[in-house]
Design a protein around this motif. Structure first.
Motif, PDB file in Angstrom:
ATOM      1  N   GLY A 172       0.844  -1.186   0.000  1.00  0.00           N
ATOM      2  CA  GLY A 172       0.000   0.000   0.000  1.00  0.00           C
ATOM      3  C   GLY A 172       0.881   1.239   0.000  1.00  0.00           C
ATOM      4  N   LEU A 173       0.274   2.386  -0.236  1.00  0.00           N
ATOM      5  CA  LEU A 173       1.026   3.640  -0.279  1.00  0.00           C
ATOM      6  C   LEU A 173       0.379   4.641   0.674  1.00  0.00           C
ATOM      7  N   PRO A 174       0.989   4.834   1.861  1.00  0.00           N
ATOM      8  CA  PRO A 174       0.467   5.852   2.778  1.00  0.00           C
ATOM      9  C   PRO A 174       0.835   7.235   2.249  1.00  0.00           C
ATOM     10  N   THR A 175      -0.075   7.875   1.542  1.00  0.00           N
ATOM     11  CA  THR A 175       0.304   9.074   0.806  1.00  0.00           C
ATOM     12  C   THR A 175      -0.682  10.208   1.027  1.00  0.00           C
ATOM     13  N   CYS A 176      -0.367  11.347   0.473  1.00  0.00           N
ATOM     14  CA  CYS A 176      -1.205  12.534   0.591  1.00  0.00           C
ATOM     15  C   CYS A 176      -1.050  13.331  -0.694  1.00  0.00           C
ATOM     16  N   SER A 177      -1.808  14.408  -0.809  1.00  0.00           N
ATOM     17  CA  SER A 177      -1.641  15.274  -1.971  1.00  0.00           C
ATOM     18  C   SER A 177      -0.493  16.256  -1.721  1.00  0.00           C
ATOM     19  N   LEU A 178      -0.015  16.867  -2.798  1.00  0.00           N
ATOM     20  CA  LEU A 178       1.007  17.898  -2.632  1.00  0.00           C
ATOM     21  C   LEU A 178       0.456  19.089  -1.853  1.00  0.00           C
ATOM     22  N   GLY A 179      -0.844  19.317  -1.969  1.00  0.00           N
ATOM     23  CA  GLY A 179      -1.463  20.399  -1.213  1.00  0.00           C
ATOM     24  C   GLY A 179      -1.393  20.153   0.287  1.00  0.00           C
ATOM     25  N   GLU A 180      -1.624  18.906   0.702  1.00  0.00           N
ATOM     26  CA  GLU A 180      -1.512  18.584   2.127  1.00  0.00           C
ATOM     27  C   GLU A 180      -0.082  18.775   2.614  1.00  0.00           C
ATOM     28  N   ALA A 181       0.880  18.320   1.810  1.00  0.00           N
ATOM     29  CA  ALA A 181       2.283  18.489   2.196  1.00  0.00           C
ATOM     30  C   ALA A 181       2.618  19.970   2.335  1.00  0.00           C
ATOM     31  N   LYS A 182       2.137  20.765   1.410  1.00  0.00           N
ATOM     32  CA  LYS A 182       2.400  22.213   1.462  1.00  0.00           C
ATOM     33  C   LYS A 182       1.798  22.831   2.726  1.00  0.00           C
ATOM     34  N   ALA A 210       4.247   9.393   2.206  1.00  0.00           N
ATOM     35  CA  ALA A 210       5.300   9.219   1.197  1.00  0.00           C
ATOM     36  C   ALA A 210       4.745   9.595  -0.171  1.00  0.00           C
ATOM     37  N   LEU A 211       5.558  10.271  -0.960  1.00  0.00           N
ATOM     38  CA  LEU A 211       5.159  10.659  -2.315  1.00  0.00           C
ATOM     39  C   LEU A 211       6.316  10.404  -3.278  1.00  0.00           C
ATOM     40  N   PRO A 212       6.028   9.787  -4.429  1.00  0.00           N
ATOM     41  CA  PRO A 212       7.093   9.597  -5.435  1.00  0.00           C
ATOM     42  C   PRO A 212       7.378  10.899  -6.159  1.00  0.00           C
ATOM     43  N   MET A 213       8.646  11.152  -6.449  1.00  0.00           N
ATOM     44  CA  MET A 213       9.033  12.295  -7.276  1.00  0.00           C
ATOM     45  C   MET A 213       9.033  11.830  -8.731  1.00  0.00           C
ATOM     46  N   ARG A 214       7.919  12.036  -9.432  1.00  0.00           N
ATOM     47  CA  ARG A 214       7.812  11.582 -10.816  1.00  0.00           C
ATOM     48  C   ARG A 214       8.436  12.622 -11.743  1.00  0.00           C
ATOM     49  N   GLY A 215       9.091  12.129 -12.800  1.00  0.00           N
ATOM     50  CA  GLY A 215       9.826  13.023 -13.696  1.00  0.00           C
ATOM     51  C   GLY A 215       8.983  13.562 -14.830  1.00  0.00           C
ATOM     52  N   HIS A 216       8.611  12.697 -15.785  1.00  0.00           N
ATOM     53  CA  HIS A 216       7.869  13.160 -16.950  1.00  0.00           C
ATOM     54  C   HIS A 216       6.493  13.699 -16.554  1.00  0.00           C
ATOM     55  N   TYR A 260      -1.769  13.808 -15.150  1.00  0.00           N
ATOM     56  CA  TYR A 260      -1.786  13.436 -13.734  1.00  0.00           C
ATOM     57  C   TYR A 260      -0.506  13.912 -13.048  1.00  0.00           C
ATOM     58  N   ARG A 261      -0.697  14.725 -12.010  1.00  0.00           N
ATOM     59  CA  ARG A 261       0.435  15.218 -11.241  1.00  0.00           C
ATOM     60  C   ARG A 261       1.098  14.060 -10.490  1.00  0.00           C
ATOM     61  N   MET A 262       2.281  14.279  -9.951  1.00  0.00           N
ATOM     62  CA  MET A 262       3.008  13.195  -9.279  1.00  0.00           C
ATOM     63  C   MET A 262       2.249  12.623  -8.083  1.00  0.00           C
ATOM     64  N   ASP A 263       1.268  13.368  -7.541  1.00  0.00           N
ATOM     65  CA  ASP A 263       0.452  12.834  -6.448  1.00  0.00           C
ATOM     66  C   ASP A 263      -0.861  12.257  -6.963  1.00  0.00           C
ATOM     67  N   ASN A 264      -0.929  12.009  -8.278  1.00  0.00           N
ATOM     68  CA  ASN A 264      -2.089  11.382  -8.940  1.00  0.00           C
ATOM     69  C   ASN A 264      -3.336  12.263  -8.966  1.00  0.00           C
ATOM     70  N   VAL A 265      -3.157  13.570  -8.854  1.00  0.00           N
ATOM     71  CA  VAL A 265      -4.269  14.505  -9.009  1.00  0.00           C
ATOM     72  C   VAL A 265      -4.353  14.897 -10.491  1.00  0.00           C
ATOM     73  N   PRO A 266      -5.511  14.676 -11.154  1.00  0.00           N
ATOM     74  CA  PRO A 266      -5.619  15.017 -12.573  1.00  0.00           C
ATOM     75  C   PRO A 266      -5.844  16.518 -12.782  1.00  0.00           C
ATOM     76  N   LEU A 267      -5.173  17.077 -13.771  1.00  0.00           N
ATOM     77  CA  LEU A 267      -5.313  18.490 -14.121  1.00  0.00           C
ATOM     78  C   LEU A 267      -5.537  18.598 -15.630  1.00  0.00           C
ATOM     79  N   ARG A 268      -6.304  19.591 -16.019  1.00  0.00           N
ATOM     80  CA  ARG A 268      -6.612  19.788 -17.432  1.00  0.00           C
ATOM     81  C   ARG A 268      -5.661  20.827 -18.025  1.00  0.00           C
TER      82      ARG A 268
END
Length: 432
Positions: free
Chosen positions: A125-135, A280-286, A390-398
């Motif tokens: 599993g991935l105990p994760t959060c959004s980048l907004g929560e981290a901020k 934990a959040l992955p630092m995705r590149g592309h 999809y942002r690195m925290d899996n939040v979709p953006l248009r």
């Protein structure tokens, strides 16, 4: 700025997907960009319609290029569709449909970057959060095997180190920053604590950290090349922070141990939640490599390295992943979209690519295009074509279409190619 200013523009360069850019348009062209990093700004200002389709290095019409691409893929016995990491989710869905139609393999760059972390989270599993929560909440930020100061230049000011949030109003002053890496980096120079571990010792380091968090004594004075007192201090920082976030990168996913390293890290983060809140959040590149995993998982049940040759999706990393297929010389044609494998894959893979028919669909000429039998230029997504990323925290953006370069989108080219191949297969079946 002069001209028309478009706000809330999403930059699709990296996984941060900064969505606060302002772009100035004048006379159908981009004249200026505000708030982007240097690389993101260049992506917008360099968008041009100068490329044209080609067959064997010679200019060709778009229809002729599509026809030749369809012919090469139909003739192949074991084709590969590879890339997907810089194209919108809508185009990724078309690529998967094309792979299913052809009975092909399909893989993204994820299989040789964050694929191990995806496999690890299938186990733990991935105990994760959004980048907004981290901020807004994180007062302890740990970068493990990642260097966002160079790979995602605005990550610090948007989401992590210097970002001002609800519970971190003073930004950098409200946070402790720790870097764990095998060498000093630009990110390490900005950290409060830098733990330089021995190469290939991430598994040992994480084992020691888990033990210290649980209060278990550790043997040895310098586990993983770092004094044990410094590991003990990091363990205490992790347990006593109000909200912690660890951003892990390819320095962890691609070092010795790979998915085993990530299973330990994610287990450590789960255990830390007995003391405080930690994620934990992955630092995705592309820009849309996270989207490639999401869309593949929706469509096939698997995140990367999918094979359709049996008529249904199969998943087996090491067997159906691009590096392994190319290194073994198994595939006999390759469609590349949203990646540049000739610039990034091992030499054995590139040599095999050079020996088989390659089709490149990309907004810009790249090293792989120099090996290609067919090239088809497309509108750069987020500049001259809209789409979902999809942002690195899996939040979709248009991402918006800002200008019209007169080029088709990735989605349109893939759909037309799929329809052409489907018609050809129907004609073949009608002969029997």
């Amino acid at each position: 700025m002069r001209g028309v200013v478009v706000g809330d523009v999403v930059c699709t360069f990296c996984g941060s997907l900064c969505d606060d850019l302002e772009v100035e348009l004048e006379g159908g062209s981009i004249r200026g960009v505000r708030r982007a990093c240097a690389v993101g700004r260049a992506k917008f200002l360099a968008a041009r319609d100068t490329a044209s389709p080609s067959i064997n290095g010679q200019p060709a019409s778009p229809e002729a290029a599509l026809e030749e691409a369809a012919r090469l893929l139909l003739r192949a016995g074991y084709p590969l569709i590879y890339g997907l990491s810089t194209i919108p989710a809508e185009a990724q869905k078309e690529a998967i449909a094309l792979a299913e139609l052809l009975g092909a393999n399909i893989d993204s760059t994820s299989s040789h970057c964050h694929g191990p972390s995806t496999m690890a989270r299938q186990q733990t599993g991935l105990p994760t959060c959004s980048l907004g929560e981290a901020k807004n909440r994180a007062d302890l930020v740990v970068f493990w095997g990642s260097n966002p100061a160079e790979s995602s230049p605005r990550h610090f000011v948007r989401y992590s180190v210097g970002a001002r949030g609800l519970l971190t109003p003073q930004g950098r002053k409200d946070r402790t920053v720790v870097v764990v890496d095998v060498r000093p980096t630009a990110t390490a120079r900005l950290a409060d604590e830098f733990l330089q571990i021995a190469p290939g010792q991430d598994y040992e380091a994480l084992t020691v950290l888990r033990a210290l968090v649980k209060g278990v004594a550790v043997e040895g004075r310098h586990p993983a090349g770092v004094p044990v007192e410094r590991w003990a201090r990091l363990a205490e920082l992790m347990k006593k922070c109000r909200y912690g976030a660890v951003f892990f990168g390819m320095g962890l996913t691609m070092s010795r141990g790979r998915e085993a390293n990530l299973e330990l890290l994610l287990t450590l983060v789960k255990e830390l939640n007995a003391y405080t809140r930690f994620h934990a959040l992955p630092m995705r590149g592309h820009g849309n490599v996270a989207g490639s995993e999401n869309v593949l998982a929706w469509q096939t049940g698997f995140p990367f390295g999918v094979n359709f040759s049996a008529g249904y999706p199969r998943f087996n990393p090491g067997e159906f992943t691009a590096v392994d297929l190319l290194a073994r010389g198994e595939v006999d044609a390759c469609l590349v979209i949203g990646a540049d494998p000739a610039a990034h894959l091992p030499g054995t893979c590139v040599r095999h690519l050079a020996s088989i028919p390659v089709i490149v669909i990309d907004p810009h000429p790249n090293l792989t295009a120099s090996l290609a039998r067919v090239t088809i230029p497309v509108a750069p997504a987020g500049v001259a074509a809209a789409g979902t990323f999809y942002r690195m925290d899996n939040v979709p953006l248009r991402a918006k279409k800002l200008v019209d370069l007169g080029l088709p989108s990735d989605e349109e080219v893939l759909r037309r190619l799929r329809e052409r191949i489907a018609r050809a297969e129907d004609r073949q079946r009608s002969h029997y």
